[in-house]
Design a protein around this motif. Structure first.
Motif, PDB file in Angstrom:
ATOM      1  N   GLU A  24       0.835  -1.191   0.000  1.00  0.00           N
ATOM      2  CA  GLU A  24       0.000   0.000   0.000  1.00  0.00           C
ATOM      3  C   GLU A  24       0.878   1.252   0.000  1.00  0.00           C
ATOM      4  O   GLU A  24       1.980   1.233  -0.534  1.00  0.00           O
ATOM      5  CB  GLU A  24      -0.924  -0.039   1.223  1.00  0.00           C
ATOM      6  N   VAL A  25       0.402   2.305   0.599  1.00  0.00           N
ATOM      7  CA  VAL A  25       1.080   3.604   0.610  1.00  0.00           C
ATOM      8  C   VAL A  25       2.405   3.521   1.363  1.00  0.00           C
ATOM      9  O   VAL A  25       2.585   2.711   2.272  1.00  0.00           O
ATOM     10  CB  VAL A  25       0.155   4.651   1.281  1.00  0.00           C
ATOM     11  N   LYS A  26       3.359   4.377   0.977  1.00  0.00           N
ATOM     12  CA  LYS A  26       4.638   4.498   1.678  1.00  0.00           C
ATOM     13  C   LYS A  26       4.500   5.557   2.772  1.00  0.00           C
ATOM     14  O   LYS A  26       4.106   6.691   2.512  1.00  0.00           O
ATOM     15  CB  LYS A  26       5.726   4.908   0.688  1.00  0.00           C
ATOM     16  N   TYR A  27       4.795   5.159   3.995  1.00  0.00           N
ATOM     17  CA  TYR A  27       4.707   6.058   5.146  1.00  0.00           C
ATOM     18  C   TYR A  27       6.116   6.324   5.669  1.00  0.00           C
ATOM     19  O   TYR A  27       6.934   5.399   5.766  1.00  0.00           O
ATOM     20  CB  TYR A  27       3.855   5.442   6.247  1.00  0.00           C
ATOM     21  N   CYS A  28       6.400   7.557   6.036  1.00  0.00           N
ATOM     22  CA  CYS A  28       7.726   7.932   6.517  1.00  0.00           C
ATOM     23  C   CYS A  28       7.623   8.625   7.876  1.00  0.00           C
ATOM     24  O   CYS A  28       6.587   9.188   8.225  1.00  0.00           O
ATOM     25  CB  CYS A  28       8.418   8.873   5.527  1.00  0.00           C
ATOM     26  N   ALA A  29       8.718   8.570   8.622  1.00  0.00           N
ATOM     27  CA  ALA A  29       8.800   9.254   9.913  1.00  0.00           C
ATOM     28  C   ALA A  29      10.254   9.610  10.175  1.00  0.00           C
ATOM     29  O   ALA A  29      11.161   9.188   9.444  1.00  0.00           O
ATOM     30  CB  ALA A  29       8.242   8.372  11.026  1.00  0.00           C
ATOM     31  N   ALA A  30      10.491  10.367  11.241  1.00  0.00           N
ATOM     32  CA  ALA A  30      11.850  10.736  11.620  1.00  0.00           C
ATOM     33  C   ALA A  30      12.664   9.489  11.942  1.00  0.00           C
ATOM     34  O   ALA A  30      12.108   8.432  12.272  1.00  0.00           O
ATOM     35  CB  ALA A  30      11.800  11.674  12.827  1.00  0.00           C
ATOM     36  N   PRO A  31      13.991   9.574  11.847  1.00  0.00           N
ATOM     37  CA  PRO A  31      14.835   8.409  12.153  1.00  0.00           C
ATOM     38  C   PRO A  31      14.566   7.883  13.551  1.00  0.00           C
ATOM     39  O   PRO A  31      14.475   8.654  14.511  1.00  0.00           O
ATOM     40  CB  PRO A  31      16.263   8.962  12.046  1.00  0.00           C
ATOM     41  N   MET A  32      14.393   6.597  13.657  1.00  0.00           N
ATOM     42  CA  MET A  32      14.227   5.972  14.980  1.00  0.00           C
ATOM     43  C   MET A  32      14.659   4.518  14.881  1.00  0.00           C
ATOM     44  O   MET A  32      14.827   3.967  13.809  1.00  0.00           O
ATOM     45  CB  MET A  32      12.785   6.109  15.492  1.00  0.00           C
ATOM     46  N   PHE A  33      14.845   3.918  16.044  1.00  0.00           N
ATOM     47  CA  PHE A  33      15.326   2.551  16.177  1.00  0.00           C
ATOM     48  C   PHE A  33      14.284   1.735  16.917  1.00  0.00           C
ATOM     49  O   PHE A  33      13.745   2.171  17.930  1.00  0.00           O
ATOM     50  CB  PHE A  33      16.645   2.564  16.950  1.00  0.00           C
ATOM     51  N   THR A  34      13.960   0.548  16.399  1.00  0.00           N
ATOM     52  CA  THR A  34      13.017  -0.326  17.101  1.00  0.00           C
ATOM     53  C   THR A  34      13.458  -1.770  17.004  1.00  0.00           C
ATOM     54  O   THR A  34      13.953  -2.215  15.964  1.00  0.00           O
ATOM     55  CB  THR A  34      11.586  -0.157  16.548  1.00  0.00           C
TER      56      THR A  34
END
Length: 573
Positions: free
Chosen positions: A337-347
């Motif tokens: 589906e759609v491409k979602y982006c966010a700030a750099p983070m680690f999980t």
């Protein structure tokens, strides 16, 4: 390569309904890292005994019961993790490298027995036979055989070593069988009663992947989902795998069965030469989300790492110049589906995800610095009490629970640059920035109280009933030390905490077991293995009432158990 697998306190910005002020609040929080928001530690004790080789206990021994173990608990609490850190004169470098040790606390009619065994992996057997490290692990490169001549030793550096089958991360289940898993292409089937090691299973013999995670998801039809990777001339791909449920009325054979496994979706890496590290993934009732984070593996360095004499963890880098990308996949159709982006983070670990009125709500443990994985060397973990241990801990990333909300209906008609999250009581935002692309900010899923416990990791929920569905509670470990030193229960509706914490005790990942007559989400118990560096052979299994988070009882066992990774409860009906 898959994943592997955690100064002064800064007050969190209060949530405010005004959208403009809320935007500025998010900006302030994002400029202060998760580590900076937690208090500095001082005077931390050494945990060296928790990363020391242990002896196995292959035959069940009785435990001493204090308090009361509910008689309705009937099954085995299975735990996995590193348990042997040397062979002969050779020593492992990284905590992840230790040989897998399986533990079983069998609970029946209020009594508990304990047993443990080393996994008889090829790595363990070969190392034992030669009394030295001959199989490379995540952080330890096996040296050439000193008995070879100089030319053979030289050319052996140009041979890419086979992946390890030292499956010391988790217990997983496929078609009713238990396996222990790491993050290579190999698993080992095991007997959950005797802890006997059975055959080695190679994922690549069933599906076109080079490795798979140790954190699969299970749907309510009995199918298992996992993620692996593959690479070739067309690039690097992250692959979603589905293993079907066991066939009804089929004769059960004593052998591994992954027949019918298939790749349902392949996601091309944003940069094929620098794919992302991943440890787990997100699954709701209808969607899977793969989080492509800025922990990068340089494939050129990876191919040359043996020639350069470097171990695997040396070719992984945290690169916050990359954004975090959330790849949303319909798990029934395999459609991206759609491409979602966010700030750099680690999980490392996700808590839960569920669909709500056209949105996907996704809760995860997140940090702002992905260098943490390479830091878990045995040299660091064995630092002395006081200044040296404090310095190491205070430099580490702290993971905090965060919530992202993904709008599911995004198309060419969706307006640009306005918050698409219209659900009440959600503070996360999502804005369409380009065609087919949405940028998100998160909601902090906690209050300031959590910061004093050092953030949290190893989240668990009432998985059987609430995974992929709206939920209220999760259980986790607090990290006021390098290893977890508290148990936490979080109410995601109110962000209130309940805590179990005592000085000198280090609990394992909490596992929820539902009461057979449960009517509410938290009707049941939480199991955790408690170890201590302060006294030899002072381990106990802790049973907490999940609702009140108070101790019901404990089962004391006179053995040393090293700090482990993950576990499951194998109910016996």
């Amino acid at each position: 390569m898959v994943g592997l697998y955690h100064v002064g306190a800064v007050n969190t910005v209060l949530a405010i309904s005004n959208s403009a002020f809320q935007k500025s609040s998010s900006a302030i929080l994002s400029s202060v890292s998760s580590r900076q928001r937690c208090p500095q530690a001082s005077g931390l004790e050494s945990i060296a005994p928790l990363v020391s080789t242990a002896e196995e206990t292959p035959h069940p021994i009785t435990t001493t019961i204090k308090g009361t173990i509910p008689t309705w608990i009937n099954g085995s609490f299975l735990r996995n993790g590193p348990g042997k850190f040397e062979f002969g004169e050779d020593r492992y470098t990284h905590w992840f490298d230790g040989m897998a040790m399986m533990h079983r606390f069998h609970i029946c009619e209020g009594n508990v027995t304990y047993s443990s065994r080393f996994l008889r992996s090829d790595s363990y057997v070969l190392n034992s036979e030669r009394n030295r490290i001959v199989v490379s692990e995540f952080g330890t490169l096996a040296m050439p055989d000193p008995c070879k001549n100089i030319f053979a030793r030289f050319f052996s550096r140009f041979t890419i070593p086979k992946a390890t089958d030292n499956a010391g991360v988790n217990f997983v289940k496929y078609k009713g069988d238990y396996y222990v898993s790491t993050e290579t292409n190999y698993m080992r089937r095991v007997d959950p009663q005797s802890l006997e090691t059975k055959e080695k299973v190679d994922w690549s013999q069933y599906v076109a992947v080079n490795a798979a995670t140790a954190h699969p998801h299970y749907d309510r039809d009995g199918a298992t989902y996992n993620m692996g990777n593959s690479y070739g001339t067309s690039g690097f791909f992250y692959n979603i795998i589905r293993v079907p449920p066991p066939e009804e009325n089929a004769a059960k054979e004593d052998s591994a069965d992954l027949n019918g496994a298939q790749v349902i979706c392949s996601i091309q890496a944003s940069e094929s030469r620098k794919p992302s590290y991943f440890h787990s993934f997100v699954m709701s009732e209808n969607y899977i989300v793969f989080v492509e984070q800025p922990i990068k593996l340089d494939l050129l360095k990876f191919m040359l790492y043996r020639i350069a004499g470097k171990s695997f963890h040396k070719v992984m880098t945290w690169d916050p110049t990359y954004e975090t990308i959330f790849h949303l996949v319909n798990r029934h159709t395999g459609k991206v589906e759609v491409k979602y982006c966010a700030a750099p983070m680690f999980t490392l670990h996700q808590i839960n995800a569920f669909e709500d009125s056209g949105f996907l709500v996704m809760d995860m443990c997140c940090g702002d610095d992905g260098e943490v994985i390479a830091d878990y060397t045995l040299e660091n973990l064995r630092r002395d009490t006081g200044e040296e241990m404090d310095k190491f801990y205070n430099s580490m990333c702290r993971n905090l629970p965060r919530r992202y909300v993904l709008p599911l209906s995004v198309d060419e008609e969706t307006p640009l640059d306005q918050n698409l999250v219209t659900l009440p009581n959600y503070k996360a935002t999502a804005k369409k920035t380009n065609p087919g692309e949405v940028y998100m900010t998160h909601e902090e899923l906690h209050d300031d109280e959590l910061l004093q416990y050092g953030g949290l990791e190893f989240p668990q929920i009432n998985y059987d009933q609430y995974n992929g569905r709206p939920y209220r509670y999760f259980y986790a470990c607090g990290f006021g030390h390098v290893f977890s030193d508290s148990l936490l229960k979080m109410d995601v509706h109110t962000k209130e905490l309940k805590v179990w914490r005592y000085p000198g005790f280090f609990p394992s990942e909490p596992v929820f077991v539902a009461s057979p007559r449960a009517t509410e989400e938290d009707d049941g118990v939480v199991l955790s293995v408690i170890i201590t560096p302060r006294e030899e052979k002072s381990t106990f299994l802790l049973i907490l009432d999940a609702k009140t988070f108070t101790e019901l009882g404990r089962a004391e066992v006179p053995v040393n158990i090293p700090y482990g990774t993950h576990g499951v409860f194998n109910g016996m009906g």
